[in-house]
Design a protein around this motif. Structure first.
Motif, mmCIF file in Angstrom:
data_model
loop_
_atom_site.group_PDB
_atom_site.id
_atom_site.type_symbol
_atom_site.label_atom_id
_atom_site.label_comp_id
_atom_site.label_asym_id
_atom_site.label_seq_id
_atom_site.Cartn_x
_atom_site.Cartn_y
_atom_site.Cartn_z
ATOM 1 N N PRO A 134 9.463 20.724 49.389
ATOM 2 C CA PRO A 134 10.705 19.700 49.508
ATOM 3 C C PRO A 134 11.913 20.216 49.988
ATOM 4 N N ASN A 138 10.902 13.752 52.119
ATOM 5 C CA ASN A 138 10.440 14.613 51.087
ATOM 6 C C ASN A 138 11.906 15.446 50.924
ATOM 7 N N GLU A 143 14.142 16.137 48.044
ATOM 8 C CA GLU A 143 14.316 16.361 46.856
ATOM 9 C C GLU A 143 15.677 16.000 46.452
ATOM 10 N N ARG A 198 19.062 13.156 42.445
ATOM 11 C CA ARG A 198 18.721 13.503 43.973
ATOM 12 C C ARG A 198 19.847 13.160 44.735
ATOM 13 N N TYR A 215 13.228 27.417 50.010
ATOM 14 C CA TYR A 215 13.397 26.795 48.681
ATOM 15 C C TYR A 215 13.752 27.432 47.547
#
Length: 481
Positions: free
Chosen positions: A37, A171, A173, A199, A471
């Motif tokens: 993500p 995608n 997040e 989000r 990430y």
């Protein structure tokens, strides 16, 4: 300069090095992390997009007008910003120019001059957006400009191209917008009870109430007083007013970070009576440029103390000579691409703040630069020592493949990887976000692959680091986990 149509192809191994051994390792690393993500913890997208969730109007309004990377290049070749329909928000501006501008003609201008973007980050991002988001197989040029324009507009009108649908498609997040201290956060408040609240968040940028060089500084402090009920002409009241706005951003915009776009990294730690005297001069319009800089420096230290109190991560973005082109500023206002990187010193500038708070376990500062000469000499050693400091990624003029690689090469040996915070796109151009993150992922995999190839780290370590750089580190750095 040719208008002949070329194929638009994206080589699967782009940016991975011409060395086959390095490229093979980079491909293996990239395959594991390419679909992770996207976390976009700092940027300048419009929060109304996510609240209202309306389809974007047309290709020009989405891909040219909000993107100062794009219209900056066109302006450098003699194309006036009014010809591009850029809204004139300056004191001498005329907003009717925006309303009169023909978006089709503006798009044709981009296509006619698309050759200018060869080898630039904007060229990579736009090509990837055209290919992966819209499915084009021919490179944009004069001959196919209107075909591009009509097809992009057709797709933009589809339900799957609303901002929230694109969040899922890309995608993403989490995405953080950035708002000034006086902002009502109405769009963030409107989604507070929806599934998007976690989000789409805000970041607190108080430049409008801490930069005494701004033409609206005095008026802004009056507005700050009205919003908070504090006496902003009193030093303690002024600080309390900013504290209240920080809490407002936490509660109404789910903020986890602040952002500070100061000309330099100067900090100060003055006695309270001197702070009050400095505030008085700024409010009276009697402060010199040096005193305004000192005021900003004092406020960075004060804001660091507030971050310890409320837990907001502090981002410091120094080193831009803002609004260098006076004529553009007068007519078009701020953030119109006429900002220039400037030489920036950090070791002495940050010492007052770090002497006071640098060892505090509850302080998180993410430090950026537009002066690459400081990477190995100043920034990496600072971040490699102070527990409160982390290095933000290559930024703005340097968020390019070569710039990202230089960042890793010059900081890793001293600061390591875990004193950095992954990547953030810092963009107003929503559709470019996947492309920007993909470039960062590819460059990081290339750099890690070179270390593996040189037997400096193992392949197992490289896989762990690829995940963290993509990430893990950003979630931890911005308190998002």
């Amino acid at each position: 300069m040719t208008s002949s149509i070329q194929k638009l192809t994206l080589n699967p191994q782009r940016l991975f090095s011409a060395d086959k051994q390095v490229s093979n390792i980079a491909v293996e690393l990239y395959q594991k992390i390419k679909n992770l993500p996207i976390v976009s913890p700092h940027g300048h997208t419009d929060p109304s997009w996510f609240n209202e969730n309306k389809n974007f109007k047309n290709a020009t309004d989405l891909l040219i007008r909000p993107d100062h990377y794009v219209f900056r290049m066109l302006y450098s070749q003699g194309i006036d910003l009014d010809t591009l329909g850029i809204p004139q928000h300056g004191e001498k501006g005329d907003l009717s120019i925006y309303r009169r501008a023909d978006p089709e003609k503006i798009w044709q201008l981009l296509a006619d001059h698309y050759f200018l973007f060869a080898g630039t980050p904007s060229g990579y991002w736009l090509d990837e957006t055209f290919s992966k988001v819209f499915g084009f197989t021919e490179k944009l040029c004069s001959a196919n400009a209107m075909q591009y324009y009509r097809e992009i507009n057709r797709q933009l009108a589809l339900p799957e191209f609303t901002p929230l649908a694109l969040m899922d498609k890309f995608n993403i997040e989490l995405i953080a917008t950035t708002e000034g201290a006086l902002d009502s956060l109405s769009h963030h408040s409107a989604i507070a009870d929806s599934k998007w609240a976690k989000r789409v968040i805000t970041s607190f940028r108080p430049d409008d109430v801490v930069d005494a060089s701004r033409e609206d500084f005095v008026d802004n402090l009056k507005k700050l007083a009205d919003l908070t009920g504090e006496n902003t002409q009193d030093w303690r009241g002024y600080l309390n007013a900013i504290r209240k706005r920080r809490q407002y951003f936490i509660q109404n915009g789910r903020a986890t970070a602040t952002d500070h776009g100061h000309p330099t990294a100067l900090t100060a730690d003055l006695p309270e009576n001197e702070c009050q005297a400095l505030l008085n001069k700024c409010l009276a319009g009697q402060s010199s440029e040096q005193e305004q800089e000192l005021f900003r420096g004092q406020m960075l230290t004060e804001l660091a103390g507030m971050s310890i109190e409320d837990g907001l991560v502090m981002q410091i973005h120094p080193g831009a000579h803002r609004n260098h082109n006076v004529q553009i500023f007068d007519y078009f206002g701020r953030d119109k691409g006429c900002d220039i990187p400037s030489q920036t010193e950090y070791v002495n500038a940050l010492k007052p703040l770090l002497s006071k708070y640098g060892n505090h376990p509850d302080l998180k500062i993410i430090l950026f630069t537009l002066d690459e000469t400081t990477y190995s000499r100043e920034l990496a050693p600072l971040a490699g020592h102070y527990p409160s400091l982390k290095l933000g990624p290559a930024w703005w003029f340097h968020d390019s493949p070569a710039g990202m690689l230089r960042f890793r090469q010059q900081t890793t040996e001293t600061a390591g990887f875990y004193n950095t915070v992954g990547f953030n796109d810092d963009t107003r151009a929503f559709l470019s976000i996947p492309a920007r993150h993909d470039v960062a992922r590819r460059v990081d995999c290339r750099y890690l692959a070179e270390l593996v190839s040189n037997h400096q780290i193992t392949l197992v370590e490289a896989h762990t680091l690829a995940y963290q750089l993509t990430y893990g580190l950003v979630k931890k750095a911005y308190n998002l986990s």
